[in-house]
Write an enzyme that holds these catalytic residues in place. Structure first.
Site, PDB file in Angstrom:
ATOM      1  N   ASP A  59       0.842  -1.200   0.000  1.00 29.31           N
ATOM      2  CA  ASP A  59       0.000   0.000   0.000  1.00 29.31           C
ATOM      3  C   ASP A  59       0.880   1.254   0.000  1.00 29.31           C
ATOM      4  OD1 ASP A  59       0.889  -0.052   2.604  1.00 29.31           O
ATOM      5  OD2 ASP A  59      -1.080   0.362   3.488  1.00 29.31           O
ATOM      6  N   SER A  60       2.195   1.056  -0.006  1.00 28.38           N
ATOM      7  CA  SER A  60       3.114   2.176  -0.278  1.00 28.38           C
ATOM      8  C   SER A  60       2.812   2.760  -1.654  1.00 28.38           C
ATOM      9  CB  SER A  60       4.579   1.716  -0.202  1.00 28.38           C
ATOM     10  OG  SER A  60       4.769   0.534  -0.956  1.00 28.38           O
ATOM     11  N   ASP A  98      -1.107  -6.291  -0.281  1.00 22.68           N
ATOM     12  CA  ASP A  98      -1.262  -5.589   0.992  1.00 22.68           C
ATOM     13  C   ASP A  98      -2.715  -5.167   1.194  1.00 22.68           C
ATOM     14  OD1 ASP A  98       0.116  -4.718   3.179  1.00 22.68           O
ATOM     15  OD2 ASP A  98       1.117  -3.039   2.179  1.00 22.68           O
ATOM     16  N   LYS A 128      -1.129  -9.372   3.046  1.00 25.94           N
ATOM     17  CA  LYS A 128      -0.382  -8.818   4.193  1.00 25.94           C
ATOM     18  C   LYS A 128      -1.288  -7.837   4.928  1.00 25.94           C
ATOM     19  CE  LYS A 128       3.100  -5.588   4.001  1.00 25.94           C
ATOM     20  NZ  LYS A 128       2.596  -4.582   4.961  1.00 25.94           N
ATOM     21  N   GLU A 198       9.718  -3.768  10.453  1.00 22.18           N
ATOM     22  CA  GLU A 198      10.099  -2.492   9.828  1.00 22.18           C
ATOM     23  C   GLU A 198      10.627  -1.489  10.851  1.00 22.18           C
ATOM     24  OE1 GLU A 198       7.345  -0.768   7.021  1.00 22.18           O
ATOM     25  OE2 GLU A 198       8.450   1.123   6.958  1.00 22.18           O
TER      26      GLU A 198
HETATM   27  O1  KIV Z   1       3.549  -1.104   1.659  1.00 24.27           O
HETATM   28  C1  KIV Z   1       4.717  -1.521   1.577  1.00 24.27           C
HETATM   29  O2  KIV Z   1       5.440  -1.276   0.608  1.00 24.27           O
HETATM   30  C2  KIV Z   1       5.219  -2.324   2.690  1.00 24.27           C
HETATM   31  C3  KIV Z   1       6.647  -2.751   2.643  1.00 24.27           C
HETATM   32  C4  KIV Z   1       7.518  -1.632   3.049  1.00 24.27           C
HETATM   33  C5  KIV Z   1       6.910  -3.942   3.471  1.00 24.27           C
HETATM   34  O3  KIV Z   1       4.506  -2.610   3.600  1.00 24.27           O
END
Ligand code: KIV
Length: 296
Positions: A59-60, A98, A128, A198
Site C-alpha cells: 500500500d506504499s 497488501d 499482508k 520495519e
Molecule cells: O507497503 C509496503 O510497501 C510495505 C513494505 C515496506 C513492506 O509494507
C-alpha cells in the site's frame, strides 16, 4: 551506487515458482530471502527478471505511484487495479497483496472478503496486514482459517504511524521492544507464514529472531532477519529526496526520467523531432490520387 549491469540471476527456465514449502526451506538453509514491492507490469517484470522470491503489491503505492502523502487514502479497488497489472508481469515469485487501511479492521468478515477479492480478482498467493494488536491478530487468524496465507507486519506500521508518534523507528525503549516481540509472536501464533519487521534497532530484531518460525523479512531491521525488502521506487531512486535511513539506492531513475522527458520537449520545440526516420511513407501515385480527389 551499485551497478546492476553485470549481476547474474538464476536461469529463467530452471526457476521454480516460489511456494510456502520452498520459502521455509530457504529459511531452514539460511538462504537470504529477497522481496521487493511492485505496483504495475514493468515493475513486476523487473522483479521477475531479478528472480526475487517474494513480490508485494504494497500500500506504499499510495505514496509511490498515487501521489498521496501517506498510505491511508488508498482503497482496495485502487489496489486491485495495481495488483492485477503486477500479476501479469510475474511467473515465479510468491505474489503478496497488501490489505489497505480500512479494508480489514472492521470485522473478520470484512478482512476475509477483502483477502478473497485479492485471490480471486488479482491472483494473489497471500495477503499482508499491518499491526500485532489483538484486532490485527484476530483478522490474521480469520484470514488464515479461510485458507489464505497471511504475512504480518510489526515495528513501524505506516497505516497507523500517527498513533505510533509519527514516521519513526520503533522499539527503541525496553517497553517498545517488548511490544514488538509480543506482537510478532502473537501474529506467528495466529498462523502468519511471514512477518515484516520495519524500522527497529537491529539488536532488537536479532533478540527476537531465535523465537521466529515464521519467515521474517526486514526493512530497516538489520541483518539478522531471514530476508530483506525495499520499496521499488526507493531502491531505484524514483522519488524526490533520499527517503528513510535504511534505504539503499541502486539507481537514480527519477533523474533519468526527468532528463528523457526534457530532451523530448526540447526536440519538439526545436523541430528536431520527428525526423525523416520516424515518418510513414505513401506511394507517390496514391498521394496524387488523394490530392486529385480532394481537388475535384
Ligand atoms: O507497503 C509496503 O510497501 C510495505 C513494505 C515496506 C513492506 O509494507
Amino acid at each position: 551506487m551499485s551497478s546492476a549491469r553485470h549481476i547474474q540471476v538464476p536461469d529463467d527456465a530452471s526457476r521454480l515458482p516460489m511456494t510456502l514449502p520452498r520459502l521455509f526451506e530457504k529459511k531452514r538453509l539460511g538462504e537470504p530471502v529477497v522481496m521487493v514491492t511492485a505496483y504495475d507490469y514493468p515493475s513486476a517484470r523487473a522483479a521477475e527478471a531479478a528472480a526475487v522470491d517474494l513480490v508485494l503489491v504494497g500500500d506504499s503505492a499510495a505514496t509511490t505511484v498515487l501521489g498521496h502523502t501517506s498510505t491511508t487514502p488508498v482503497d482496495l479497488d485502487e489496489m486491485l487495479v495495481l495488483a492485477k497489472a503486477a500479476r501479469r508481469g510475474l511467473k515465479t515469485p510468491l505474489f503478496i497483496c497488501d490489505l489497505p487501511f480500512g479494508s480489514y479492521e472492521v470485522s473478520d468478515e470484512q478482512a476475509i472478503t477483502s483477502a478473497m477479492r485479492y485471490v480471486k480478482e488479482a491472483g494473489a498467493d497471500a495477503v499482508k496486514l499491518e499491526g500485532g494488536n489483538p484486532m490485527s491478530v484476530a483478522r490474521a487468524r480469520a484470514i488464515v482459517s479461510a485458507g489464505i496465507p497471511v504475512m504480518g507486519h510489526v515495528g513501524l506500521t505506516p497505516q497507523t504511524a500517527t498513533a505510533l508518534g509519527g514516521w519513526r523507528a520503533q522499539g527503541r525503549t525496553g517497553q517498545g521492544a517488548a511490544r514488538i516481540a509480543r506482537e510478532a509472536l502473537a501474529l506467528q501464533e495466529a498462523g502468519c507464514f511471514a512477518i515484516v519487521f520495519e524500522a527497529m534497532p537491529s539488536a532488537v530484531a536479532a533478540e527476537i529472531m531465535p523465537q521466529m518460525q515464521a519467515v521474517v523479512i526486514g526493512i530497516g531491521a538489520g541483518p539478522s532477519t531471514d530476508g530483506q525488502v525495499l520499496v521499488f521506487h526507493d531502491l531505484l531512486g524514483i522519488r524526490e529526496g533520499l527517503g528513510a535511513r535504511f534505504v539503499k539506492r541502486y539507481a537514480n531513475l527519477q533523474d533519468e526520467m526527468d532528463a528523457g522527458v526534457a530532451a523530448f520537449a526540447a526536440d519538439v520545440r526545436q523541430r528536431r523531432y520527428p525526423a525523416p526516420e520516424h515518418d510513414y511513407s505513401i506511394d507517390q501515385a496514391e498521394l496524387e490520387r488523394f490530392k486529385t480527389a480532394r481537388a475535384g
